[in-house]
Write an enzyme that holds these catalytic residues in place. Sequence first.
Site, PDB file in Angstrom:
ATOM      1  CG  ASP A  17      -1.985  -1.118   1.173  1.00  0.00           C
ATOM      2  OD1 ASP A  17      -1.974  -1.905   0.218  1.00  0.00           O
ATOM      3  OD2 ASP A  17      -2.778  -1.216   2.125  1.00  0.00           O
ATOM      4  CE  LYS A 115      -3.954  -4.388   1.287  1.00  0.00           C
ATOM      5  NZ  LYS A 115      -4.660  -3.334   2.026  1.00  0.00           N
ATOM      6  CB  CYS A 160      -2.097  -2.786   5.292  1.00  0.00           C
ATOM      7  SG  CYS A 160      -3.826  -2.277   5.163  1.00  0.00           S
TER       8      CYS A 160
HETATM    9  C1  VGL Z   1      -4.572   0.817   5.753  1.00  0.00           C
HETATM   10  C2  VGL Z   1      -6.126   1.733   7.167  1.00  0.00           C
HETATM   11  C3  VGL Z   1      -7.115   1.570   6.226  1.00  0.00           C
HETATM   12  C4  VGL Z   1      -3.147   0.416   5.516  1.00  0.00           C
HETATM   13  C5  VGL Z   1      -5.559   0.630   4.799  1.00  0.00           C
HETATM   14  O1  VGL Z   1      -2.739   0.301   4.344  1.00  0.00           O
HETATM   15  O2  VGL Z   1      -2.427   0.198   6.518  1.00  0.00           O
HETATM   16  N1  VGL Z   1      -4.869   1.357   6.937  1.00  0.00           N
HETATM   17  N2  VGL Z   1      -6.818   1.014   5.041  1.00  0.00           N
END
Ligand code: VGL
Length: 215
Positions: A17, A115, A160
């Site tokens: 991410d 995802k 994540c």
């Molecule tokens: C994430 C919060 C919400 C992350 C993703 O990538 O850590 N955190 N969605």
Amino acid sequence: MLIILTKLKKAVLLVIDVQNDFCPGGTLEVKDGDGVVPVINRIMGEFPKVAATQDWHPQNHVSFASNHRGMSAFDSVSINGIDQVLWPDHCVQGTEGADLHPDLDKRYFDIILRKGTAPGLDSYSAFFENDKTTSTGIEYYLKGLGIEAVYVCGLATDFCVFYSVMDSVEIGFKTTLIVDAARGVDFPEGSIEKAVANMRSAGVKVVKSEEVLPA
Ligand code: VGL
Ligand code: ZN
């Protein structure tokens, strides 16, 4: 030839991410989030395989506070028995915020896994959605390649990255966190430290990026 021989064998770098919304100026910014980009770019070439993930939510996603009447970002709710932190809208499919960071060297990515695409279920981990049973399929992709070791980096250390690391261990991959190639939300405060401690206790090796580079 020499370069290929020095690469880590049967290993994948899992880049979690590294998206605009998690970097400074993004809607769910992680402090110094973009600080991971040069580190990841430096180490990617050492891995025979690189897999990246992208948080990729529809606008009506369950994790957005804006979709819950009377709730605010960072409130917690329970939905179908699953604890859910409510976030500001982030990584909405097709938006610039959902794009991978422009300076991230995407040439090395063998696969990009999206995802969190189901409106009603969040997916922190690269391996399983937050119901802990719905596979994203990447376990089988990696097993199909004969991967034995998973090196994890990216955003966010306490969400994540953390859940991806814990699932990787549970699946049975030899799992390493590249700690200087990850940054966290630290919500609630102290959660980065707690996440790293929990990863260590689970048998995760915690290394610095220089340890994966040839001497
Ligand atoms: C994430 C919060 C919400 C992350 C993703 O990538 O850590 N955190 N969605
Ligand atoms: Zn998300």
